[in-house]
Design a protein around this motif. Structure first.
Motif, short mmCIF file in Angstrom:
data_model
loop_
_atom_site.label_atom_id
_atom_site.label_comp_id
_atom_site.label_asym_id
_atom_site.label_seq_id
_atom_site.Cartn_x
_atom_site.Cartn_y
_atom_site.Cartn_z
N THR A 1 0.81 -1.23 0.00
CA THR A 1 0.00 0.00 0.00
C THR A 1 0.84 1.27 0.00
OG1 THR A 1 -0.17 0.01 2.43
CG2 THR A 1 -1.94 -1.10 1.20
N HIS A 2 1.98 1.24 0.71
CA HIS A 2 2.79 2.46 0.74
C HIS A 2 4.19 2.18 1.29
CE1 HIS A 2 1.14 2.39 4.81
NE2 HIS A 2 2.05 3.26 5.19
N SER A 3 5.04 3.22 1.24
CA SER A 3 6.48 3.01 1.42
C SER A 3 6.96 3.15 2.87
CB SER A 3 7.24 4.00 0.54
OG SER A 3 6.93 5.32 0.94
N HIS A 4 6.12 2.89 3.84
CA HIS A 4 6.58 2.96 5.22
C HIS A 4 7.14 1.61 5.70
CE1 HIS A 4 4.30 6.84 6.54
NE2 HIS A 4 5.51 7.08 6.11
N PRO A 5 8.16 1.68 6.59
CA PRO A 5 8.88 0.45 6.95
C PRO A 5 8.06 -0.57 7.74
CG PRO A 5 9.64 2.31 8.27
CD PRO A 5 8.75 2.88 7.20
N ASP A 6 6.93 -0.16 8.30
CA ASP A 6 6.07 -1.14 8.98
C ASP A 6 5.07 -1.77 8.01
OD1 ASP A 6 4.96 1.41 8.85
OD2 ASP A 6 3.71 1.15 10.62
N HIS A 7 5.27 -1.50 6.70
CA HIS A 7 4.43 -2.11 5.66
C HIS A 7 5.25 -2.78 4.57
CE1 HIS A 7 0.53 -0.17 6.87
NE2 HIS A 7 1.40 0.58 7.53
N PHE A 8 6.53 -2.36 4.45
CA PHE A 8 7.36 -2.94 3.39
C PHE A 8 8.84 -2.65 3.63
CE2 PHE A 8 9.54 -1.40 -0.46
CZ PHE A 8 9.74 -0.08 -0.13
N GLY B 1 -4.58 0.26 3.56
CA GLY B 1 -3.26 0.78 3.91
C GLY B 1 -3.43 1.74 5.07
N ASP B 2 -2.75 2.89 5.01
CA ASP B 2 -2.90 3.90 6.07
C ASP B 2 -3.67 5.11 5.54
OD1 ASP B 2 -1.51 2.31 7.80
OD2 ASP B 2 0.28 3.56 7.91
N ALA B 3 -4.73 4.86 4.79
CA ALA B 3 -5.46 5.97 4.15
C ALA B 3 -6.00 6.97 5.15
CB ALA B 3 -6.61 5.41 3.33
N ARG C 1 -4.63 10.03 0.28
CA ARG C 1 -3.61 10.62 1.13
C ARG C 1 -3.30 9.67 2.28
NH1 ARG C 1 -2.70 16.50 2.32
NH2 ARG C 1 -3.41 17.37 0.36
N HIS C 2 -2.06 9.66 2.75
CA HIS C 2 -1.73 8.90 3.95
C HIS C 2 -2.25 9.67 5.16
CE1 HIS C 2 0.66 7.20 7.19
NE2 HIS C 2 1.02 6.21 6.39
N ALA C 3 -2.63 8.96 6.20
CA ALA C 3 -3.11 9.60 7.42
C ALA C 3 -2.04 10.51 8.03
CB ALA C 3 -3.49 8.52 8.43
ZN ZN Z 1 2.15 4.41 7.01
#
Ligand code: ZN
Length: 264
Positions: free
Chosen positions: A81-88, A181-183, A154-156
């Motif tokens: 869903t997005h490029s944050h380290p707790d997701h990928f 994701g973190d929408a 948008r990310h939260a």
């Molecule tokens: Zn995130």
């Protein structure tokens, strides 16, 4: 009553050959493993950094995913869903895509950029790292009977406003699975996406939507899923948060223990 017995046997045989398991298993944080017949999809599952707060996949489990060992063999698709380290994690995904030479990964341009930044031979996986142009509308991925619709949000949180986030609707064997994701909790965006007309079977939604009236209304009014699952719940999530979820979205299933699953 031999006839009845034969009919019952025929009915059971018929049921067992036409039905198959359709479930989503909690990997960690927002990571979900979807299994529907032959179709297997991993969402936000390739990471090892829980930012000190969130569950991560175990090292052996992560190795099995990357190497395509059972139950993660013959993956149909990887979604991020997005490029944050707790997701990928870019190294893990680079290895995954290099090892599994037929696998496609659908994600954001920011995720693809960071995968490219850690690879010497990005060209070898370039064709299989798929993105959609940033647009307000749904775009569709389709392959072998599997359809995934994706739309940007948008990310939260203001601090993450520039982080691209994809909302996914996986459509497989007649069922629809939503992952946010973190929408950002923006009712206008959810209304614009017309999610309530999608007839979502199961929705994976960050738990913070469910701790207050504002987010609960988005779920009930603009998404209206048949089943709702809270994800991104911290390891030391408070009792107050759990109580609020029970208050605002009483029917929610809360993923807290890796291995938990929901059928749909
Ligand atoms: Zn995130």
């Amino acid at each position: 009553m031999p006839f009845l017995r034969i009919s019952l046997f025929a009915l059971l045989l018929c049921l067992s050959t036409t039905s198959f398991s359709q479930k989503a298993t909690y990997i960690a944080n927002s990571g979900i493993f979807i299994q529907s017949g032959e179709t297997k999809i991993l969402i936000d599952s390739f990471f090892d950094n829980g930012r000190g707060k969130f569950a991560t996949p175990g090292a052996t489990q992560l190795d099995a995913m990357v190497a395509g060992k059972s139950p993660y063999n013959n993956l149909s698709l990887a979604l991020i869903t997005h490029s944050h380290p707790d997701h990928f994690n870019q190294q893990k995904v680079a290895k995954l895509m290099s090892t599994q030479k037929k696998l496609n990964c659908l994600t954001t341009p920011q995720v693809v950029d960071s995968i490219e930044s850690v690879m010497d031979n990005f060209e070898s996986i370039h064709d299989r790292t798929l993105t959609f142009p940033l647009s307000r509308t749904w775009k569709t991925y389709s392959k072998d009977g599997l359809t995934v619709k994706a739309a940007y949000s948008r990310h939260a949180g203001k601090i993450n406003a520039k982080v691209q986030d994809l909302i996914f609707i996986v459509n497989v064997n007649g069922k629809k699975i939503l992952h946010l994701g973190d929408a950002d909790m923006n009712p206008d965006r959810f209304q614009e996406l017309k999610l309530k007309y999608e007839n979502i079977d199961v929705a994976f939604i960050p738990f913070w939507y469910m701790t207050g009236f504002y987010g609960a209304e988005i779920i009930n009014k603009y998404i209206a899923p048949k089943k709702v699952v809270a994800v991104h719940f911290p390891n030391n999530g408070s009792k107050q948060s759990l109580a609020k979820i029970k208050q605002f979205v009483p029917e929610a299933i809360i993923f807290q223990n890796p291995g938990q699953s929901v059928t749909f």
